[in-house]
Design a protein around this motif. Sequence first.
Motif, PDB file in Angstrom:
ATOM      1  N   ILE A 359       0.844  -1.197   0.000  1.00 37.10           N
ATOM      2  CA  ILE A 359       0.000   0.000   0.000  1.00 37.10           C
ATOM      3  C   ILE A 359       0.879   1.248   0.000  1.00 37.10           C
ATOM      4  O   ILE A 359       1.746   1.399   0.861  1.00 37.10           O
ATOM      5  N   SER A 360       0.640   2.138  -0.959  1.00 37.10           N
ATOM      6  CA  SER A 360       1.375   3.400  -1.015  1.00 37.10           C
ATOM      7  C   SER A 360       0.397   4.564  -1.002  1.00 37.10           C
ATOM      8  O   SER A 360      -0.591   4.559  -1.732  1.00 37.10           O
ATOM      9  N   VAL A 361       0.669   5.542  -0.131  1.00 36.33           N
ATOM     10  CA  VAL A 361      -0.125   6.780  -0.098  1.00 36.33           C
ATOM     11  C   VAL A 361       0.831   7.957  -0.285  1.00 36.33           C
ATOM     12  O   VAL A 361       1.797   8.096   0.464  1.00 36.33           O
ATOM     13  N   LYS A 362       0.579   8.786  -1.292  1.00 38.00           N
ATOM     14  CA  LYS A 362       1.435   9.927  -1.585  1.00 38.00           C
ATOM     15  C   LYS A 362       0.574  11.187  -1.678  1.00 38.00           C
ATOM     16  O   LYS A 362      -0.652  11.109  -1.732  1.00 38.00           O
ATOM     17  N   ALA A 363       1.230  12.334  -1.674  1.00 37.97           N
ATOM     18  CA  ALA A 363       0.484  13.586  -1.796  1.00 37.97           C
ATOM     19  C   ALA A 363       1.339  14.586  -2.545  1.00 37.97           C
ATOM     20  O   ALA A 363       2.570  14.527  -2.506  1.00 37.97           O
ATOM     21  N   THR A 364       0.649  15.498  -3.220  1.00 37.65           N
ATOM     22  CA  THR A 364       1.357  16.584  -3.893  1.00 37.65           C
ATOM     23  C   THR A 364       0.444  17.796  -3.957  1.00 37.65           C
ATOM     24  O   THR A 364      -0.783  17.678  -3.837  1.00 37.65           O
ATOM     25  N   THR A 365       1.051  18.964  -4.106  1.00 38.15           N
ATOM     26  CA  THR A 365       0.268  20.167  -4.403  1.00 38.15           C
ATOM     27  C   THR A 365       0.386  20.418  -5.906  1.00 38.15           C
ATOM     28  O   THR A 365       1.125  19.716  -6.618  1.00 38.15           O
ATOM     29  N   THR A 366      -0.336  21.426  -6.376  1.00 42.31           N
ATOM     30  CA  THR A 366      -0.174  21.806  -7.787  1.00 42.31           C
ATOM     31  C   THR A 366       0.397  23.227  -7.875  1.00 42.31           C
ATOM     32  O   THR A 366       0.057  23.990  -8.770  1.00 42.31           O
ATOM     33  N   GLU A 367       1.260  23.552  -6.869  1.00 46.16           N
ATOM     34  CA  GLU A 367       1.940  24.863  -6.884  1.00 46.16           C
ATOM     35  C   GLU A 367       0.934  26.001  -6.990  1.00 46.16           C
ATOM     36  O   GLU A 367       1.143  26.972  -7.705  1.00 46.16           O
ATOM     37  N   ARG A 368      -0.196  25.836  -6.297  1.00 40.90           N
ATOM     38  CA  ARG A 368      -1.258  26.856  -6.251  1.00 40.90           C
ATOM     39  C   ARG A 368      -1.895  27.125  -7.619  1.00 40.90           C
ATOM     40  O   ARG A 368      -2.564  28.131  -7.817  1.00 40.90           O
ATOM     41  N   LEU A 369      -1.667  26.207  -8.551  1.00 44.82           N
ATOM     42  CA  LEU A 369      -2.265  26.348  -9.881  1.00 44.82           C
ATOM     43  C   LEU A 369      -3.559  25.534  -9.950  1.00 44.82           C
ATOM     44  O   LEU A 369      -3.684  24.469  -9.334  1.00 44.82           O
ATOM     45  N   GLY A 370      -4.476  26.004 -10.752  1.00 42.52           N
ATOM     46  CA  GLY A 370      -5.678  25.233 -11.026  1.00 42.52           C
ATOM     47  C   GLY A 370      -6.626  25.169  -9.843  1.00 42.52           C
ATOM     48  O   GLY A 370      -6.443  25.836  -8.822  1.00 42.52           O
ATOM     49  N   PHE A 371      -7.679  24.288  -9.982  1.00 41.29           N
ATOM     50  CA  PHE A 371      -8.720  24.263  -8.948  1.00 41.29           C
ATOM     51  C   PHE A 371      -8.191  23.748  -7.615  1.00 41.29           C
ATOM     52  O   PHE A 371      -8.639  24.171  -6.557  1.00 41.29           O
ATOM     53  N   THR A 372      -7.230  22.808  -7.676  1.00 34.37           N
ATOM     54  CA  THR A 372      -6.676  22.332  -6.401  1.00 34.37           C
ATOM     55  C   THR A 372      -5.799  23.416  -5.778  1.00 34.37           C
ATOM     56  O   THR A 372      -5.781  23.580  -4.555  1.00 34.37           O
ATOM     57  N   GLY A 373      -5.117  24.165  -6.648  1.00 34.64           N
ATOM     58  CA  GLY A 373      -4.260  25.240  -6.151  1.00 34.64           C
ATOM     59  C   GLY A 373      -5.064  26.355  -5.502  1.00 34.64           C
ATOM     60  O   GLY A 373      -4.584  27.042  -4.584  1.00 34.64           O
ATOM     61  N   ARG A 374      -6.290  26.535  -5.958  1.00 36.63           N
ATOM     62  CA  ARG A 374      -7.149  27.582  -5.390  1.00 36.63           C
ATOM     63  C   ARG A 374      -8.010  27.041  -4.238  1.00 36.63           C
ATOM     64  O   ARG A 374      -8.929  27.705  -3.769  1.00 36.63           O
ATOM     65  N   ASN A 375      -7.718  25.798  -3.799  1.00 32.97           N
ATOM     66  CA  ASN A 375      -8.479  25.169  -2.703  1.00 32.97           C
ATOM     67  C   ASN A 375      -9.972  25.052  -3.007  1.00 32.97           C
ATOM     68  O   ASN A 375     -10.804  25.113  -2.100  1.00 32.97           O
ATOM     69  N   GLU A 376     -10.292  24.865  -4.295  1.00 34.04           N
ATOM     70  CA  GLU A 376     -11.699  24.673  -4.658  1.00 34.04           C
ATOM     71  C   GLU A 376     -12.114  23.198  -4.542  1.00 34.04           C
ATOM     72  O   GLU A 376     -13.297  22.884  -4.452  1.00 34.04           O
ATOM     73  N   GLY A 377     -11.126  22.334  -4.574  1.00 39.67           N
ATOM     74  CA  GLY A 377     -11.444  20.912  -4.495  1.00 39.67           C
ATOM     75  C   GLY A 377     -10.184  20.099  -4.241  1.00 39.67           C
ATOM     76  O   GLY A 377      -9.069  20.631  -4.234  1.00 39.67           O
ATOM     77  N   ILE A 378     -10.393  18.793  -4.009  1.00 38.11           N
ATOM     78  CA  ILE A 378      -9.275  17.859  -3.841  1.00 38.11           C
ATOM     79  C   ILE A 378      -9.411  16.787  -4.919  1.00 38.11           C
ATOM     80  O   ILE A 378     -10.520  16.301  -5.187  1.00 38.11           O
ATOM     81  N   ALA A 379      -8.289  16.457  -5.536  1.00 40.08           N
ATOM     82  CA  ALA A 379      -8.269  15.389  -6.542  1.00 40.08           C
ATOM     83  C   ALA A 379      -7.451  14.222  -6.001  1.00 40.08           C
ATOM     84  O   ALA A 379      -6.619  14.382  -5.111  1.00 40.08           O
ATOM     85  N   ALA A 380      -7.698  13.033  -6.550  1.00 33.55           N
ATOM     86  CA  ALA A 380      -6.889  11.869  -6.191  1.00 33.55           C
ATOM     87  C   ALA A 380      -6.760  10.992  -7.420  1.00 33.55           C
ATOM     88  O   ALA A 380      -7.696  10.880  -8.224  1.00 33.55           O
ATOM     89  N   MET A 381      -5.562  10.442  -7.594  1.00 34.47           N
ATOM     90  CA  MET A 381      -5.379   9.452  -8.652  1.00 34.47           C
ATOM     91  C   MET A 381      -4.767   8.196  -8.034  1.00 34.47           C
ATOM     92  O   MET A 381      -4.057   8.263  -7.032  1.00 34.47           O
TER      93      MET A 381
END
Length: 396
Positions: A359-381
């Motif tokens: 099991i691997s769990v990782k996280a990243t930001t998008t350097e404040r770019l896009g909807f995740t960068g603006r804290n409008e939502g959370i994405a997961a892949m």
Amino acid sequence: MTAVPPLSALDTCAIVVAAGTGQRSGSAIPKQLCRLNGVPMLRWSVETLRRHPRVGRIVVVHTPSLLQAFQDALSGVEGVMFVEGGATRRASVHAGLKALNDAVCPHVLVHDAARPGITRDVIDRVLEALQGAAGAIPTLPMADTVMHAETADIVDRSALARVQTPQGFRLGELIGAHTAWPDIDEPTDDAQMLRAAGHRVVTVPGDERLHKVTLPEDFSLVQHWLGTEMMRVAVGSGYDVHRLVPGDGVWLCGVRIPHTAALSGHSDADVALHAVTDALFGAMADGDIGSHFPPSDAQWKGASSDRFLAHAVQRLRDRGGVIDHLDVTVICEAPKVGPHRDAMRDSLARIAGVPLDRISVKATTTERLGFTGRNEGIAAMASATVRLPVSEEMVN
Ligand code: MG
């Protein structure tokens, strides 16, 4: 993929002898129910027989009082009859033959569940040989020097052979041989009984992969053969997004994480579990989370998303599959995932029922770019790596 054969081609039935207690295997449950690469040993044989275009009815002779466990081991496999075994191998085969008495099939295969490495090729060889004999058995030459255990005399190994299963017979002749056999003796196998009844039994080449699982060390040997030759690897990917709304926490991988916002969705909006679940459905080529749990269905409103993942895992298990690895990446500016990573891995491992090191769990930001960068939502892949029995393809 093997097409469904016409009914007229089903000229063979099979008896899988699985009534032993397997005391030498060192296992607490009968060895034929132990899992090899995640699949009950018995299921390997039954699915290979099920896939064969000439095999119709299959009778599984099970250990008395363990019917439910045997049914569970073969859940989803069609066309299987269960019959309680007897005190000896002969009695167990006889019980299987009684169940077949009314079956319209000229040939029967008798196979030991302790030999899960049965192949289409060996079944073909046995059935082919039945055109000229009442019985056909797979054998292998002796490779090792053989000596008498007490006298140490060397035995001429060229005159010896190792006998395997599946053994094939003309059904009427085998029933006759069982009926005529005197109750005082125990034969080593059905071929011996057929010869005693005056019928011709021929040999065909066996297969090392038909090795009989008897001792604890046999498990890893057979598991290796089955894992490398009889399972295929599949990888699925999943992606999901949920919107952030006013609130006081989010669910990620089944862990509640305090936050200055919440995720919005029909269920608990656990975006990470949704991505992993979709990855598993992808690996199985089995639709997606929306087709299994429609948002229009009221029963999933507010549902805890571990149920979605558990359902996907169960569907994989029902097909004899096994999870090799799950990897999920959460994409957001906040909350910080790092402090919760271990808890999320633990949770994912528990829900999926696999060891933590897969099991691997990782996280990243998008350097404040896009909807995740603006804290409008959370994405997961996510990606899921699984293995599926090659033999299950015959079911489709
Ligand atoms: Mg979702």
